[in-house]
Scaffold this active site. Structure first.
Site, PDB file in Angstrom:
ATOM      1  N   ILE A 158       0.822  -1.271  -0.008  1.00  8.49           N
ATOM      2  CA  ILE A 158       0.111   0.029  -0.059  1.00  8.49           C
ATOM      3  C   ILE A 158       0.969   1.334  -0.086  1.00  8.49           C
ATOM      4  O   ILE A 158       0.682   2.094  -0.925  1.00  8.49           O
ATOM      5  CB  ILE A 158      -0.990   0.088   1.083  1.00  8.49           C
ATOM      6  CG1 ILE A 158      -1.906  -1.193   1.120  1.00  8.49           C
ATOM      7  CG2 ILE A 158      -1.683   1.376   1.400  1.00  8.49           C
ATOM      8  CD1 ILE A 158      -2.976  -1.493   2.448  1.00  8.49           C
ATOM      9  N   CYS A 205       2.151   1.519   7.967  1.00 11.71           N
ATOM     10  CA  CYS A 205       2.991   0.587   8.657  1.00 11.71           C
ATOM     11  C   CYS A 205       2.214  -0.610   9.446  1.00 11.71           C
ATOM     12  O   CYS A 205       1.084  -0.406   9.834  1.00 11.71           O
ATOM     13  CB  CYS A 205       4.036   1.066   9.429  1.00 11.71           C
ATOM     14  SG  CYS A 205       3.065   2.389  10.656  1.00 11.71           S
ATOM     15  N   PRO A 206       2.752  -1.716   9.621  1.00 14.52           N
ATOM     16  CA  PRO A 206       1.977  -2.634  10.633  1.00 14.52           C
ATOM     17  C   PRO A 206       2.089  -2.247  12.012  1.00 14.52           C
ATOM     18  O   PRO A 206       2.872  -1.504  12.532  1.00 14.52           O
ATOM     19  CB  PRO A 206       2.624  -4.100  10.293  1.00 14.52           C
ATOM     20  CG  PRO A 206       4.221  -3.551  10.041  1.00 14.52           C
ATOM     21  CD  PRO A 206       4.076  -2.192   9.275  1.00 14.52           C
ATOM     22  N   ARG A 234      -3.591   1.148  11.213  1.00 14.74           N
ATOM     23  CA  ARG A 234      -4.000   0.480  12.450  1.00 14.74           C
ATOM     24  C   ARG A 234      -4.243   1.561  13.595  1.00 14.74           C
ATOM     25  O   ARG A 234      -3.309   2.280  13.688  1.00 14.74           O
ATOM     26  CB  ARG A 234      -3.146  -0.737  13.037  1.00 14.74           C
ATOM     27  CG  ARG A 234      -3.032  -1.987  12.353  1.00 14.74           C
ATOM     28  CD  ARG A 234      -4.587  -2.618  12.254  1.00 14.74           C
ATOM     29  NE  ARG A 234      -4.806  -3.937  11.745  1.00 14.74           N
ATOM     30  CZ  ARG A 234      -4.918  -4.163  10.376  1.00 14.74           C
ATOM     31  NH1 ARG A 234      -5.494  -3.273   9.718  1.00 14.74           N
ATOM     32  NH2 ARG A 234      -5.022  -5.522   9.926  1.00 14.74           N
ATOM     33  N   ASP A 258      -9.555   6.312   9.508  1.00 12.12           N
ATOM     34  CA  ASP A 258     -10.258   5.380   9.193  1.00 12.12           C
ATOM     35  C   ASP A 258     -10.198   3.847  10.053  1.00 12.12           C
ATOM     36  O   ASP A 258     -11.015   3.220   9.983  1.00 12.12           O
ATOM     37  CB  ASP A 258      -9.698   4.716   7.678  1.00 12.12           C
ATOM     38  CG  ASP A 258     -10.843   3.590   7.087  1.00 12.12           C
ATOM     39  OD1 ASP A 258     -12.081   3.901   6.862  1.00 12.12           O
ATOM     40  OD2 ASP A 258     -10.412   2.547   6.829  1.00 12.12           O
ATOM     41  N   GLU A 263     -12.474  -0.394  18.053  1.00 15.94           N
ATOM     42  CA  GLU A 263     -13.816  -0.312  16.923  1.00 15.94           C
ATOM     43  C   GLU A 263     -14.758  -1.417  17.204  1.00 15.94           C
ATOM     44  O   GLU A 263     -14.482  -2.494  17.844  1.00 15.94           O
ATOM     45  CB  GLU A 263     -12.881  -0.862  15.712  1.00 15.94           C
ATOM     46  CG  GLU A 263     -11.973   0.383  15.304  1.00 15.94           C
ATOM     47  CD  GLU A 263     -11.088  -0.210  14.086  1.00 15.94           C
ATOM     48  OE1 GLU A 263     -10.398   0.838  13.521  1.00 15.94           O
ATOM     49  OE2 GLU A 263     -10.942  -1.358  13.873  1.00 15.94           O
ATOM     50  N   HIS A 282     -13.503   2.366   9.255  1.00 15.16           N
ATOM     51  CA  HIS A 282     -12.491   1.201   8.805  1.00 15.16           C
ATOM     52  C   HIS A 282     -13.181   0.767   7.556  1.00 15.16           C
ATOM     53  O   HIS A 282     -13.463  -0.644   7.359  1.00 15.16           O
ATOM     54  CB  HIS A 282     -12.579   0.086   9.989  1.00 15.16           C
ATOM     55  CG  HIS A 282     -11.381  -1.026   9.723  1.00 15.16           C
ATOM     56  ND1 HIS A 282     -10.737  -1.390  10.767  1.00 15.16           N
ATOM     57  CD2 HIS A 282     -10.801  -1.057   8.789  1.00 15.16           C
ATOM     58  CE1 HIS A 282      -9.644  -1.954  10.448  1.00 15.16           C
ATOM     59  NE2 HIS A 282      -9.638  -1.773   9.334  1.00 15.16           N
TER      60      HIS A 282
END
Length: 315
Positions: A158, A205-206, A234, A258, A263, A282
């Site tokens: 991405i 990033c993760p 995230r 987002d 959540e 999301h």
């Protein structure tokens, strides 16, 4: 063979179906599933598919027949992969299904902030142009993307696609990631330099121990006071209390989120008080094309496992 899909609603919605799974054995489908329901629902299952439901060692032990866990996403932090490996349970994921969807969403957010097309159109519908003495008017300040600097934090599929689109707009691209990679899409730099120089910072990033709370009060203080922050990665990467404070004090200009730490969003969230923060539920990944890919690849992953092959295997 029995397969249980624990929480598939956000993937198929009302327009797609879980094609193929009934052809390879008994398939049981659930729209949603609470953690407390998992052990009962997967009784006797050989294979389970999960989107966001947590699968830990206790869940695995509750189902001795379990041989396979298919994660219906790229990120697999909701599955204890070490526990799965110890028990000889295969785990797969869906790589790169949302690359186009999320990168397009990022630029939809950027253009919404920079050009304000829909808001301007709403003023026209409310009679603003009719009341104008001039042939044109602009109720909002508008800015071009050309020549602006975008900082891309994380350079996986991405992040790379975002950088490529930014290049097409004539933007300067700064990149920060755990591993420096050869690329002609932008300039690799450290995070502090990226935050200081960027007009737009977008996170891809993760979520790791190192990235949790990465964007906090110290990071925000480095950014330009008119900068735009975007998070489609995230939620916990951003300290939400610090961001709310930063937006209120004008430390940065605006944010588009987002994803959030919890959540769905909880009532009374501090960012709801910030008019310069746009939050979406999301959904940046949720193009029909991306969801179709999840359904297709999840079936291909399971079929490969049953045929004794490895496809998109984590363990």
């Amino acid at each position: 063979m029995k397969t249980v899909i624990l929480d598939g609603y956000t993937i198929v919605l009302e327009d797609l179906q879980w094609k193929g799974f009934h052809e390879i054995g008994q398939a049981e489908y659930h729209d949603r599933c609470e953690y407390s329901q998992v052990a009962e629902r997967i009784k006797g299952a050989d294979c389970i598919l999960t989107s966001k439901v947590e699968i830990d060692g206790d869940i695995m032990d509750s189902c001795p027949e379990l041989r396979y866990i298919g994660v219906l996403a790229t990120g697999y932090n909701n599955v204890d992969v070490a526990a799965a490996a110890e028990r000889g349970i295969a785990v797969t994921n869906i790589p790169a299904y949302s690359t186009n969807a999320v990168s397009e969403f990022v630029f939809a957010a950027i253009l919404d902030n920079y050009r304000r097309v829909r808001e301007t159109g709403a003023i026209v519908r409310e009679g603003g142009w009719v009341a104008s003495r001039d042939f044109c008017f602009s109720p909002f300040a508008q800015n071009e993307l050309f020549g602006k600097t975008i900082g891309v934090v994380g350079f996986g599929n991405i992040g790379r696609k975002v950088a490529a689109i930014a290049n097409a707009f004539g933007m300067k691209v700064l990149i920060n990631s755990r591993t420096k990679k050869e690329t002609d899409l932008g300039e690799f730099t450290d995070l502090k330099d990226l935050l200081k120089r960027s007009d737009i910072v977008t996170l891809h990033c993760p979520l790791t121990d190192e990235s949790r709370g990465l964007i906090n009060s110290d990071a925000l203080a480095l950014m330009k006071n008119d900068a735009l922050l975007i998070n489609c990665a995230r939620g916990p990467i951003v300290n939400e209390e610090d961001l709310a404070e930063g937006l209120k004090k004008g430390i940065i200009g605006a944010a588009v989120l987002d994803v959030l730490e919890k959540e769905p969003m909880k009532e009374g969230h501090p960012l709801l008080e910030c008019p310069n923060c746009l939050m979406t539920p999301h959904c940046s990944w949720m193009s029909r094309e991306a969801r179709e890919k999840i359904v297709t690849v999840s079936f291909e992953n399971l079929k490969a496992f049953l045929d004794g092959k490895k496809l998109n295997r984590i363990v």
